[in-house]
Design a protein around this motif. Structure first.
Motif, PDB file in Angstrom:
ATOM      1  N   GLY A 177       0.816  -1.211   0.000  1.00 63.15           N
ATOM      2  CA  GLY A 177       0.000   0.000   0.000  1.00 63.15           C
ATOM      3  C   GLY A 177       0.848   1.257   0.000  1.00 63.15           C
ATOM      4  N   GLY A 178       1.901   1.272   0.811  1.00 58.59           N
ATOM      5  CA  GLY A 178       2.785   2.435   0.861  1.00 58.59           C
ATOM      6  C   GLY A 178       3.504   2.663  -0.457  1.00 58.59           C
ATOM      7  N   ILE A 179       3.980   1.577  -1.068  1.00 59.72           N
ATOM      8  CA  ILE A 179       4.684   1.691  -2.350  1.00 59.72           C
ATOM      9  C   ILE A 179       3.735   2.173  -3.448  1.00 59.72           C
ATOM     10  CG2 ILE A 179       5.842   0.363  -4.171  1.00 59.72           C
ATOM     11  CD1 ILE A 179       7.030  -1.355  -1.810  1.00 59.72           C
ATOM     12  N   VAL A 180       2.536   1.596  -3.494  1.00 63.28           N
ATOM     13  CA  VAL A 180       1.557   2.003  -4.514  1.00 63.28           C
ATOM     14  C   VAL A 180       1.196   3.475  -4.335  1.00 63.28           C
ATOM     15  CG1 VAL A 180      -0.832   1.684  -5.303  1.00 63.28           C
ATOM     16  CG2 VAL A 180       0.654  -0.302  -4.940  1.00 63.28           C
ATOM     17  N   LYS A 181       0.947   3.889  -3.113  1.00 68.59           N
ATOM     18  CA  LYS A 181       0.603   5.297  -2.867  1.00 68.59           C
ATOM     19  C   LYS A 181       1.769   6.217  -3.213  1.00 68.59           C
ATOM     20  CE  LYS A 181      -2.761   4.401   0.820  1.00 68.59           C
ATOM     21  NZ  LYS A 181      -2.741   2.933   0.788  1.00 68.59           N
ATOM     22  N   LEU A 182       2.977   5.783  -2.901  1.00 67.39           N
ATOM     23  CA  LEU A 182       4.154   6.586  -3.196  1.00 67.39           C
ATOM     24  C   LEU A 182       4.328   6.776  -4.698  1.00 67.39           C
ATOM     25  CD1 LEU A 182       6.543   8.002  -1.802  1.00 67.39           C
ATOM     26  CD2 LEU A 182       7.807   5.856  -1.991  1.00 67.39           C
ATOM     27  N   THR A 183       4.001   5.761  -5.468  1.00 65.63           N
ATOM     28  CA  THR A 183       4.147   5.844  -6.927  1.00 65.63           C
ATOM     29  C   THR A 183       2.915   6.438  -7.606  1.00 65.63           C
ATOM     30  OG1 THR A 183       3.391   3.563  -7.212  1.00 65.63           O
ATOM     31  CG2 THR A 183       5.768   3.911  -6.979  1.00 65.63           C
ATOM     32  N   TRP A 192       0.884   9.363  -6.309  1.00 60.66           N
ATOM     33  CA  TRP A 192       0.593  10.406  -5.323  1.00 60.66           C
ATOM     34  C   TRP A 192      -0.818  10.961  -5.478  1.00 60.66           C
ATOM     35  CZ3 TRP A 192       1.671  12.144  -0.802  1.00 60.66           C
ATOM     36  CH2 TRP A 192       1.284  13.429  -0.425  1.00 60.66           C
ATOM     37  N   GLN A 193      -1.234  11.239  -6.702  1.00 56.45           N
ATOM     38  CA  GLN A 193      -2.567  11.801  -6.918  1.00 56.45           C
ATOM     39  C   GLN A 193      -3.653  10.828  -6.443  1.00 56.45           C
ATOM     40  OE1 GLN A 193      -3.122  14.923  -7.575  1.00 56.45           O
ATOM     41  NE2 GLN A 193      -0.928  15.247  -7.785  1.00 56.45           N
ATOM     42  N   GLY A 194      -3.447   9.545  -6.697  1.00 56.52           N
ATOM     43  CA  GLY A 194      -4.390   8.538  -6.212  1.00 56.52           C
ATOM     44  C   GLY A 194      -4.423   8.483  -4.695  1.00 56.52           C
ATOM     45  N   ALA A 195      -3.255   8.616  -4.071  1.00 56.15           N
ATOM     46  CA  ALA A 195      -3.175   8.599  -2.601  1.00 56.15           C
ATOM     47  C   ALA A 195      -3.915   9.792  -2.010  1.00 56.15           C
ATOM     48  CB  ALA A 195      -1.717   8.603  -2.154  1.00 56.15           C
ATOM     49  N   VAL A 196      -3.743  10.953  -2.612  1.00 52.20           N
ATOM     50  CA  VAL A 196      -4.435  12.155  -2.137  1.00 52.20           C
ATOM     51  C   VAL A 196      -5.940  12.003  -2.355  1.00 52.20           C
ATOM     52  CG1 VAL A 196      -4.718  14.644  -2.500  1.00 52.20           C
ATOM     53  CG2 VAL A 196      -2.418  13.631  -2.447  1.00 52.20           C
ATOM     54  N   ALA A 197      -6.327  11.482  -3.510  1.00 54.55           N
ATOM     55  CA  ALA A 197      -7.760  11.282  -3.797  1.00 54.55           C
ATOM     56  C   ALA A 197      -8.388  10.305  -2.806  1.00 54.55           C
ATOM     57  CB  ALA A 197      -7.936  10.779  -5.228  1.00 54.55           C
ATOM     58  N   GLU A 198      -7.649   9.270  -2.437  1.00 54.25           N
ATOM     59  CA  GLU A 198      -8.164   8.305  -1.462  1.00 54.25           C
ATOM     60  C   GLU A 198      -8.459   8.985  -0.128  1.00 54.25           C
ATOM     61  OE1 GLU A 198      -6.932   3.899   0.033  1.00 54.25           O
ATOM     62  OE2 GLU A 198      -5.371   5.425   0.222  1.00 54.25           O
ATOM     63  N   GLN A 199      -7.546   9.833   0.321  1.00 54.18           N
ATOM     64  CA  GLN A 199      -7.741  10.530   1.587  1.00 54.18           C
ATOM     65  C   GLN A 199      -8.926  11.488   1.503  1.00 54.18           C
ATOM     66  OE1 GLN A 199      -6.121   9.621   4.365  1.00 54.18           O
ATOM     67  NE2 GLN A 199      -5.140   8.097   3.061  1.00 54.18           N
ATOM     68  N   ALA A 200      -9.058  12.166   0.372  1.00 49.93           N
ATOM     69  CA  ALA A 200     -10.200  13.067   0.173  1.00 49.93           C
ATOM     70  C   ALA A 200     -11.505  12.283   0.196  1.00 49.93           C
ATOM     71  CB  ALA A 200     -10.048  13.839  -1.138  1.00 49.93           C
TER      72      ALA A 200
END
Length: 140
Positions: A32-38, A40-48
């Motif tokens: 999960g950390g690696i996918v989010k790190l690669t 970033w926009q998806g990681a931010v969208a997930e948090q939103a």
């Protein structure tokens, strides 16, 4: 006294088993950390999506926790800290993402209930890893 079959005892006594068990427990967080790190926009969208604000801050914190926690557990150093980080993170994620008690009856609630209690099970795994690491260090 409980009986343990010889082959089970051999697997549990095999030195790599301890590392493999910790890797299995932390693998979803590492991935999960690696996918989010690669992504970033998806990681931010997930948090939103989960209402976390500001989402970029929460994305960065999530990535950090999902990478640092497993590294501590896998390295055998400060296992209690890595397990605690992931345990608290998992508990907060369970309440944030799987609030089944707020959902009407149906498939979505069923799935959220299962996911919530799976998260609770992971927390138990982190507690067990911290306990085992402490005992191993005391016996070293």
């Amino acid at each position: 006294m409980a009986f343990t079959p010889r082959f089970v005892g051999a697997i549990l006594a095999w030195r790599p088993t301890w590392f493999i068990a910790r890797l299995a427990l932390t693998s979803a967080y590492l991935l999960g950390g690696i996918v989010k790190l690669t992504d970033w926009q998806g990681a931010v969208a997930e948090q939103a999506h989960f209402g976390m604000s500001p989402p970029a801050f929460w994305a960065a914190l999530t990535i950090g926790l999902e990478l640092v926690g497993p590294v501590l557990i896998l390295s055998g150093r400060l296992v209690w800290l890595g397990a605690g980080m992931l345990g608290v993170f998992t508990l907060l994620a369970a309440f944030t993402a799987n609030a089944f008690w707020t959902m009407p009856m149906g498939q979505e609630r069923f799935m959220a209930t299962n996911a919530f209690f799976e998260h609770i099970g992971l927390i138990g795994g982190f507690i067990a890893v911290a306990m085992i690491a402490q005992r191993r260090a005391a016996n070293a």
